[in-house]
Design an enzyme around this catalytic site. Sequence first.
Site, short mmCIF file in Angstrom:
data_model
loop_
_atom_site.label_atom_id
_atom_site.label_comp_id
_atom_site.label_asym_id
_atom_site.label_seq_id
_atom_site.Cartn_x
_atom_site.Cartn_y
_atom_site.Cartn_z
N ARG A 165 45.47 8.07 0.88
CA ARG A 165 44.40 7.19 0.89
C ARG A 165 44.40 5.96 1.57
O ARG A 165 45.65 5.48 1.74
CB ARG A 165 44.10 6.99 -0.52
CG ARG A 165 43.80 8.16 -1.38
CD ARG A 165 43.74 7.68 -3.14
NE ARG A 165 43.53 9.17 -3.88
CZ ARG A 165 44.39 9.89 -4.52
NH1 ARG A 165 45.85 9.24 -4.29
NH2 ARG A 165 44.30 10.74 -5.22
N LYS A 187 46.94 7.10 -7.97
CA LYS A 187 46.14 6.91 -9.12
C LYS A 187 46.81 6.75 -10.51
O LYS A 187 47.76 7.80 -10.49
CB LYS A 187 44.82 7.82 -9.20
CG LYS A 187 44.06 7.46 -7.92
CD LYS A 187 42.80 8.63 -8.00
CE LYS A 187 41.80 8.27 -7.10
NZ LYS A 187 40.49 9.04 -7.02
N HIS A 255 38.82 8.23 4.95
CA HIS A 255 38.97 9.66 3.87
C HIS A 255 38.85 10.77 4.76
O HIS A 255 39.57 11.59 4.16
CB HIS A 255 37.95 9.05 2.75
CG HIS A 255 38.58 9.57 1.27
ND1 HIS A 255 39.63 9.28 0.90
CD2 HIS A 255 37.98 10.93 0.76
CE1 HIS A 255 40.00 9.68 -0.34
NE2 HIS A 255 38.91 10.81 -0.24
N ARG A 258 42.17 11.82 5.82
CA ARG A 258 42.73 12.61 4.59
C ARG A 258 42.52 13.66 4.41
O ARG A 258 43.37 14.70 4.10
CB ARG A 258 42.75 11.50 3.21
CG ARG A 258 43.32 12.13 2.00
CD ARG A 258 43.05 11.21 0.95
NE ARG A 258 43.09 11.70 -0.43
CZ ARG A 258 44.25 11.86 -1.21
NH1 ARG A 258 45.39 11.58 -0.55
NH2 ARG A 258 44.43 12.42 -2.45
N HIS A 281 46.89 14.78 -6.07
CA HIS A 281 45.81 15.45 -6.96
C HIS A 281 46.49 15.53 -8.37
O HIS A 281 47.59 16.41 -8.33
CB HIS A 281 45.36 16.52 -6.33
CG HIS A 281 44.38 16.10 -5.15
ND1 HIS A 281 43.86 17.20 -4.34
CD2 HIS A 281 43.76 15.16 -4.81
CE1 HIS A 281 43.10 16.59 -3.41
NE2 HIS A 281 42.94 15.34 -3.73
N TYR A 290 39.60 22.31 -0.74
CA TYR A 290 39.81 22.66 0.71
C TYR A 290 39.98 24.06 1.18
O TYR A 290 39.54 24.32 2.22
CB TYR A 290 41.19 22.09 0.82
CG TYR A 290 41.24 20.29 0.84
CD1 TYR A 290 40.47 19.70 1.87
CD2 TYR A 290 41.66 19.98 -0.41
CE1 TYR A 290 40.55 18.55 1.93
CE2 TYR A 290 41.58 18.43 -0.44
CZ TYR A 290 40.91 17.70 0.53
OH TYR A 290 40.83 16.33 0.51
#
Length: 310
Positions: A165, A187, A255, A258, A281, A290
Amino acid sequence: MSLMAPQFCSSNLINKIKNWQNYLLAQKKYSKHTISAYFSDIKLIIIFFTEYYGKKISLKQFYNITLDDFRAFLASRARDNISASSRAREISAFKSFLLFIATELNIEIALIKHLNHPKLAKPLPKSLNFSELKQILIKLKHEIKDWLDYRDYLIIYLIYTTGLRISECLAISKNKLSSEYIVISGKGNKERYVPIIPELYQMISKYLTLVPFNINYHEPIFKGLRGANLNPRIIQRKLHKIRLTYNLPDFTTPHALRHSFATHLLDNGANLRAIQELLGHESLATTERYTKVSKENLCKKYKIFHPRAK
């Protein structure tokens, strides 16, 4: 922020709206933009029910709106072709206000438990194809005149080759770097190890010799013109300029780089679990989006190249 006109609702309802706005700002720490959007939603609901009931709405009438009546409001919004995301936000605003009223008055409002958000289809990740990315990198490399240009080129190359990110990229510090990987705090402050190719490590090492500031071991390496930590808008504007110059898709953003990283790995046979780890993730379901993009790309190639598909 202006309050409701008195012809639509009573003064006690107007006062509750004002208190609710103050609560969202001071207690919930919502942004002024969100509060403004929520207020607009409540205003729409009040105006609808003023017309629906044929009279000005009091506070008691507002919190006694029935489920069937609220469904009439939602149906009117659907007829007006209001998007599902906008309707979902209107439900959120309505529920937030009712919860505030229930707490303030110490009452139960039956409608609250029936206010469920509609399921929204998440948009598929949008990625650039390899030729578009190659075009971006060639242009950036060709335009390098100083350390700032080299910095921008490196960041864009880094995001595409690691899938970071933009916030993770700009937080990289010397102590998180090695010749084989970068330690990323993603995150939830969860750490992951992201491998890097030798060329990328060499580029980072070169950048560190070019940057004209002393960078401490624990501080971010990417700096702005005056030595402050780099603002992501700089890279966003850089890509925007390239997009306009080369007529690239309007989703040409950091983004999208990414997304391109993940999609291109999947197209070339990478394991979905490995991509999940690389992207950081928490849920495999997020990464599985994806596969849909990859299948769509495969279908496009089939229709272009197979003689029986033409």
